[in-house]
Design a protein around this motif. Structure first.
Motif, PDB file in Angstrom:
ATOM      1  N   LEU A 129       0.836  -1.204   0.000  1.00  7.34           N
ATOM      2  CA  LEU A 129       0.000   0.000   0.000  1.00  7.34           C
ATOM      3  C   LEU A 129       0.863   1.244   0.000  1.00  7.34           C
ATOM      4  O   LEU A 129       0.595   2.212  -0.703  1.00  7.34           O
ATOM      5  CB  LEU A 129      -0.883   0.015   1.247  1.00  7.34           C
ATOM      6  N   ARG A 130       1.925   1.210   0.780  1.00  9.96           N
ATOM      7  CA  ARG A 130       2.821   2.358   0.859  1.00  9.96           C
ATOM      8  C   ARG A 130       3.484   2.598  -0.499  1.00  9.96           C
ATOM      9  O   ARG A 130       3.550   3.718  -0.992  1.00  9.96           O
ATOM     10  CB  ARG A 130       3.889   2.067   1.921  1.00  9.96           C
ATOM     11  N   GLU A 131       3.888   1.495  -1.141  1.00 10.15           N
ATOM     12  CA  GLU A 131       4.521   1.640  -2.456  1.00 10.15           C
ATOM     13  C   GLU A 131       3.533   2.212  -3.457  1.00 10.15           C
ATOM     14  O   GLU A 131       3.872   3.030  -4.301  1.00 10.15           O
ATOM     15  CB  GLU A 131       5.031   0.275  -2.931  1.00 10.15           C
ATOM     16  N   LEU A 132       2.266   1.762  -3.321  1.00  8.54           N
ATOM     17  CA  LEU A 132       1.229   2.251  -4.218  1.00  8.54           C
ATOM     18  C   LEU A 132       1.045   3.755  -4.040  1.00  8.54           C
ATOM     19  O   LEU A 132       0.915   4.502  -5.007  1.00  8.54           O
ATOM     20  CB  LEU A 132      -0.075   1.527  -3.873  1.00  8.54           C
ATOM     21  N   ASP A 133       1.038   4.195  -2.789  1.00  6.67           N
ATOM     22  CA  ASP A 133       0.916   5.617  -2.480  1.00  6.67           C
ATOM     23  C   ASP A 133       2.054   6.397  -3.121  1.00  6.67           C
ATOM     24  O   ASP A 133       1.851   7.451  -3.726  1.00  6.67           O
ATOM     25  CB  ASP A 133       0.998   5.814  -0.959  1.00  6.67           C
ATOM     26  N   GLU A 134       3.268   5.845  -2.978  1.00  5.56           N
ATOM     27  CA  GLU A 134       4.434   6.542  -3.528  1.00  5.56           C
ATOM     28  C   GLU A 134       4.307   6.641  -5.039  1.00  5.56           C
ATOM     29  O   GLU A 134       4.594   7.661  -5.659  1.00  5.56           O
ATOM     30  CB  GLU A 134       5.711   5.783  -3.154  1.00  5.56           C
ATOM     31  N   HIS A 135       3.835   5.531  -5.643  1.00  8.62           N
ATOM     32  CA  HIS A 135       3.724   5.476  -7.085  1.00  8.62           C
ATOM     33  C   HIS A 135       2.672   6.483  -7.562  1.00  8.62           C
ATOM     34  O   HIS A 135       2.898   7.248  -8.507  1.00  8.62           O
ATOM     35  CB  HIS A 135       3.319   4.058  -7.479  1.00  8.62           C
ATOM     36  N   ARG A 136       1.532   6.506  -6.866  1.00  9.96           N
ATOM     37  CA  ARG A 136       0.437   7.401  -7.241  1.00  9.96           C
ATOM     38  C   ARG A 136       0.906   8.842  -7.172  1.00  9.96           C
ATOM     39  O   ARG A 136       0.664   9.651  -8.053  1.00  9.96           O
ATOM     40  CB  ARG A 136      -0.718   7.181  -6.262  1.00  9.96           C
ATOM     41  N   SER A 137       1.610   9.135  -6.070  1.00 13.43           N
ATOM     42  CA  SER A 137       2.058  10.489  -5.909  1.00 13.43           C
ATOM     43  C   SER A 137       3.088  10.876  -6.958  1.00 13.43           C
ATOM     44  O   SER A 137       3.068  11.984  -7.494  1.00 13.43           O
ATOM     45  CB  SER A 137       2.623  10.518  -4.552  1.00 13.43           C
ATOM     46  N   LEU A 152       3.253   9.685  -9.961  1.00 13.97           N
ATOM     47  CA  LEU A 152       2.530   9.831 -11.224  1.00 13.97           C
ATOM     48  C   LEU A 152       1.861  11.204 -11.295  1.00 13.97           C
ATOM     49  O   LEU A 152       1.986  11.923 -12.294  1.00 13.97           O
ATOM     50  CB  LEU A 152       1.460   8.730 -11.292  1.00 13.97           C
ATOM     51  N   ALA A 153       1.175  11.573 -10.220  1.00  8.19           N
ATOM     52  CA  ALA A 153       0.483  12.863 -10.192  1.00  8.19           C
ATOM     53  C   ALA A 153       1.493  13.993 -10.345  1.00  8.19           C
ATOM     54  O   ALA A 153       1.267  14.966 -11.083  1.00  8.19           O
ATOM     55  CB  ALA A 153      -0.278  13.002  -8.880  1.00  8.19           C
ATOM     56  N   ASN A 154       2.635  13.825  -9.700  1.00 13.09           N
ATOM     57  CA  ASN A 154       3.683  14.830  -9.759  1.00 13.09           C
ATOM     58  C   ASN A 154       4.174  15.038 -11.190  1.00 13.09           C
ATOM     59  O   ASN A 154       4.249  16.161 -11.687  1.00 13.09           O
ATOM     60  CB  ASN A 154       4.847  14.307  -8.922  1.00 13.09           C
ATOM     61  N   THR A 155       4.470  13.924 -11.855  1.00 14.84           N
ATOM     62  CA  THR A 155       4.985  14.003 -13.216  1.00 14.84           C
ATOM     63  C   THR A 155       3.947  14.652 -14.128  1.00 14.84           C
ATOM     64  O   THR A 155       4.257  15.568 -14.908  1.00 14.84           O
ATOM     65  CB  THR A 155       5.272  12.574 -13.745  1.00 14.84           C
ATOM     66  N   LEU A 156       2.708  14.180 -14.000  1.00 19.53           N
ATOM     67  CA  LEU A 156       1.639  14.691 -14.850  1.00 19.53           C
ATOM     68  C   LEU A 156       1.485  16.195 -14.652  1.00 19.53           C
ATOM     69  O   LEU A 156       1.426  16.966 -15.616  1.00 19.53           O
ATOM     70  CB  LEU A 156       0.344  13.973 -14.457  1.00 19.53           C
ATOM     71  N   ALA A 157       1.442  16.601 -13.403  1.00 16.42           N
ATOM     72  CA  ALA A 157       1.231  18.017 -13.106  1.00 16.42           C
ATOM     73  C   ALA A 157       2.383  18.851 -13.666  1.00 16.42           C
ATOM     74  O   ALA A 157       2.165  19.905 -14.278  1.00 16.42           O
ATOM     75  CB  ALA A 157       1.109  18.211 -11.605  1.00 16.42           C
ATOM     76  N   HIS A 158       3.621  18.352 -13.501  1.00 20.75           N
ATOM     77  CA  HIS A 158       4.756  19.115 -14.014  1.00 20.75           C
ATOM     78  C   HIS A 158       4.739  19.190 -15.535  1.00 20.75           C
ATOM     79  O   HIS A 158       5.075  20.205 -16.127  1.00 20.75           O
ATOM     80  CB  HIS A 158       6.071  18.510 -13.515  1.00 20.75           C
ATOM     81  N   GLU A 159       4.314  18.097 -16.172  1.00 24.08           N
ATOM     82  CA  GLU A 159       4.235  18.083 -17.631  1.00 24.08           C
ATOM     83  C   GLU A 159       3.216  19.109 -18.119  1.00 24.08           C
ATOM     84  O   GLU A 159       3.385  19.724 -19.160  1.00 24.08           O
ATOM     85  CB  GLU A 159       3.816  16.690 -18.126  1.00 24.08           C
ATOM     86  N   LEU A 160       2.119  19.286 -17.374  1.00 24.93           N
ATOM     87  CA  LEU A 160       1.072  20.208 -17.797  1.00 24.93           C
ATOM     88  C   LEU A 160       1.454  21.662 -17.564  1.00 24.93           C
ATOM     89  O   LEU A 160       1.015  22.563 -18.262  1.00 24.93           O
ATOM     90  CB  LEU A 160      -0.217  19.913 -17.023  1.00 24.93           C
ATOM     91  N   GLU A 220      -2.015  22.880  -9.659  1.00 28.95           N
ATOM     92  CA  GLU A 220      -1.456  23.269  -8.353  1.00 28.95           C
ATOM     93  C   GLU A 220      -2.003  22.369  -7.250  1.00 28.95           C
ATOM     94  O   GLU A 220      -1.269  21.884  -6.395  1.00 28.95           O
ATOM     95  CB  GLU A 220      -1.814  24.730  -8.022  1.00 28.95           C
ATOM     96  N   ASP A 221      -3.325  22.132  -7.298  1.00 27.32           N
ATOM     97  CA  ASP A 221      -3.944  21.317  -6.248  1.00 27.32           C
ATOM     98  C   ASP A 221      -3.477  19.864  -6.319  1.00 27.32           C
ATOM     99  O   ASP A 221      -3.231  19.232  -5.292  1.00 27.32           O
ATOM    100  CB  ASP A 221      -5.477  21.374  -6.348  1.00 27.32           C
ATOM    101  N   VAL A 222      -3.361  19.340  -7.554  1.00 20.57           N
ATOM    102  CA  VAL A 222      -2.902  17.953  -7.687  1.00 20.57           C
ATOM    103  C   VAL A 222      -1.477  17.832  -7.152  1.00 20.57           C
ATOM    104  O   VAL A 222      -1.133  16.881  -6.447  1.00 20.57           O
ATOM    105  CB  VAL A 222      -2.975  17.491  -9.165  1.00 20.57           C
ATOM    106  N   LEU A 223      -0.663  18.828  -7.440  1.00 15.46           N
ATOM    107  CA  LEU A 223       0.719  18.810  -6.931  1.00 15.46           C
ATOM    108  C   LEU A 223       0.739  18.811  -5.411  1.00 15.46           C
ATOM    109  O   LEU A 223       1.500  18.076  -4.773  1.00 15.46           O
ATOM    110  CB  LEU A 223       1.475  20.045  -7.436  1.00 15.46           C
ATOM    111  N   GLU A 224      -0.121  19.639  -4.843  1.00 12.55           N
ATOM    112  CA  GLU A 224      -0.198  19.738  -3.386  1.00 12.55           C
ATOM    113  C   GLU A 224      -0.609  18.384  -2.785  1.00 12.55           C
ATOM    114  O   GLU A 224      -0.020  17.911  -1.823  1.00 12.55           O
ATOM    115  CB  GLU A 224      -1.234  20.811  -3.034  1.00 12.55           C
ATOM    116  N   LEU A 225      -1.633  17.775  -3.404  1.00 12.38           N
ATOM    117  CA  LEU A 225      -2.103  16.472  -2.905  1.00 12.38           C
ATOM    118  C   LEU A 225      -1.000  15.430  -3.031  1.00 12.38           C
ATOM    119  O   LEU A 225      -0.784  14.623  -2.126  1.00 12.38           O
ATOM    120  CB  LEU A 225      -3.300  16.004  -3.733  1.00 12.38           C
TER     121      LEU A 225
END
Ligand code: ADP
Length: 524
Positions: free
Chosen positions: A291-299, A301-309, A351-356
């Motif tokens: 679960l922890r790894e999943l959290d890290e992975h999700r975060s 992914l969101a980070n990369t996506l947000a930075h790309e946008l 911005e919000d996705v990055l924060e999350l």
């Protein structure tokens, strides 16, 4: 396949099986022709079969067959009985291994259903068949009655499987899971486990102590299962099993008062409970890690996506501002406005996705400091004053005589207060007031943010804190938002061990209340 390799497998397996069996027979003098209640050879054979390819099974089982026959002849029993017992001891692991790998991969003890399968097929089904064959031979040749030889033989093989097979299966690196504990904690747990086992097995004056201490082994094994990873846990399990059996067979330890044989039977009960507790916790802790790894992975992914946008968005916004510097037509103005609104909306979401993502990432270090909540409230009011003024909304900060200190992450608490104030302003009506107050109540800091705005329907109140949730109210939807603000607020509150609630009525307004434990100010 290379004949030499097969021959090597046969000889090595036979030698290993014979050594373990001789040791057991030596320790537990064969005065009990009704089956040994601890037979690690069963776990050894099953473990080896499971980690070796199927084509090597005949060679390995031949080794076991020859070794078992030889061991039985030294007891001594007749050649006929020895051969049937050898059949029993080879059919059993073959059946267990086949059942276990028929539809599933080799068990890795990484999930609870897998452990139940191992228990039912490896420790119950296979050994029940093997022990039935063995007990029938013992009965037919007049060595002992079928009952109770059958259940005792079964217990011996089942415990042997439970204690020894997992260590063999996990060791060759099938589960490369690093221990969660650092070197010092690892040493501490291992020393604790050895100490508890030694304490439980030592001879104590008075039987009250003697009887209670073995129960301590289970929590020590559970601790190992939680923190040390599979290899160390299964090895510890096998080690504890061998130690308990050796001491009991020698007539010492907490089970001695039941006699050597009775003591061994009781010991197997304790060991079975400890093994099941250890293996189950090992599987559950694996789930936690996943679960922890999943959290890290999700975060990530969101980070990369947000930075790309972010990059293209800045370009769009910049160009939208440069459009038509002269006297723009109505159409151009409208287009430009639409581009800007769209881009700003994506920008807010980013911005919000990055924060999350930052908050959900368990590996981001948080710096705890002492924060004055009333200062954050004044700052938030200042920041939103201009926007509020444009919408005809007043922001009142209820003065608080002293600072309202909490221990927390400043940036997160800032985001929390600002999101609440900005929502209150955003969902207010013209010519109304937003009131923000914070105070100390007992050992908690309490923050309230009230508005006289559009209010929130009861059904919406249930979902407000979910990610991307926006109320269905058209009035609320007409105001720009991402549906992420309150889920960020909820995260911050949770991370500060606090509580958040809302009271609201459509058309009247809303009150959001946050309580955060103040904790001891840092530095004291
Ligand atoms: P948003 O960016 O949409 O404001 P939030 O997560 O902050 O996202 O809020 C979720 C929803 O809760 C909003 O869309 C709005 O419908 C409702 N809401 C939040 N705060 C208020 C408030 N003070 N008054 C009325 N509705 C609110």
């Amino acid at each position: 396949m290379d004949v030499r390799v097969l021959l090597r497998d046969t000889v090595l397996m036979g030698l290993a099986y014979a050594s373990v069996s001789f040791l057991v027979l030596e320790a537990v003098e064969f005065g009990y022709p009704t089956g040994s209640v601890f037979w690690p050879g069963a776990g050894l054979t099953l473990g080896v079969l499971l980690v070796r390819p199927r084509r090597t099974w005949p060679a390995l089982l031949t080794g076991v067959f020859v070794a078992e026959t030889a061991v039985d002849l030294t007891i001594p029993v007749s050649l006929g009985t020895a051969l049937i017992w050898a059949v029993a001891n080879t059919v059993e692991p073959a059946v267990s291994a086949w059942l276990l790998t028929r539809r599933h991969p080799v068990p890795t003890f990484a999930d609870v259903p897998g452990i139940l399968r191992f228990l039912l097929l490896g420790a119950v089904a296979g050994p029940l068949i093997g022990s039935a064959v063995g007990a029938t031979a013992a009965w037919a040749t007049g060595i002992s009655a079928f009952w109770p030889t059958w259940p005792r033989w079964w217990v011996g093989d089942a415990i042997g499987v439970l204690l020894v097979a997992p260590a063999i299966i996990v060791w060759p690196g099938r589960r490369r899971e690093p221990p969660r504990a650092g070197p010092r904690e690892r040493r501490g747990i291992l020393v604790g486990l050895v100490a508890v086992t030694a304490l439980a097995l030592a001879s104590w004056p008075g039987d009250v102590w003697q009887q209670g201490l073995p129960f301590l082994i289970a929590p020590a094994l559970v601790m190992a299962a939680l923190r040390l990873g599979p290899a160390a846990t299964t090895t510890a399990l096998a080690g504890v099993g061998l130690a308990v059996n050796a001491v009991t067979a020698a007539g010492f330890g907490p089970f001695a008062e039941y006699g050597t044989y009775g003591g061994l039977v009781v010991a197997q009960g304790c060991l079975a409970a400890a093994a099941l507790a250890g293996l189950t916790v090992m599987a559950l802790s694996h789930d936690l890690v996943s679960l922890r790894e999943l959290d890290e992975h999700r975060s990530a992914l969101a980070n990369t996506l947000a930075h790309e946008l972010k990059g293209p968005l800045t370009t769009i916004l910049g160009h939208a501002e440069l459009l038509e510097p002269g006297t723009p037509s109505d159409q151009t103005l409208a287009t430009r406005g639409a581009i800007e609104r769209g881009a700003r909306r994506i920008s807010r979401t980013v911005e919000d996705v990055l924060e999350l993502a930052r908050m959900d990432n368990p590996s981001v270090q948080r710096r705890l400091v002492e924060v004055d909540l009333s200062g954050l409230v004044r700052d938030a009011a200042d920041i939103h004053k201009a926007a509020a003024g444009r919408a005809g909304v007043r922001i009142d900060v209820v003065p608080e005589p002293g600072p309202v200190r909490v221990t927390g992450v400043r940036e997160e608490l800032e985001t929390m207060v600002q999101n609440l104030v900005s929502n209150a302003v955003k969902y207010s009506r013209a010519d109304s007031t937003v009131t923000v107050a914070c105070s100390v109540v007992g050992d908690q800091a309490v923050l309230t943010c009230s508005d006289q705005g559009i209010g929130i329907a009861r059904e919406d109140q249930l979902h407000l804190f979910e990610e991307f949730y926006r109320s269905s109210d058209p009035q609320a939807r007409s105001r720009p938002g991402t549906g992420l603000g309150l889920s960020i607020v909820q995260r911050v509150v949770d991370r500060h061990h606090g509580w958040i609630g809302v009271e609201s009525e459509i058309g009247t307004g809303s009150v959001f209340t946050v309580r955060i434990p103040r904790a001891a100010p840092i530095g004291r």
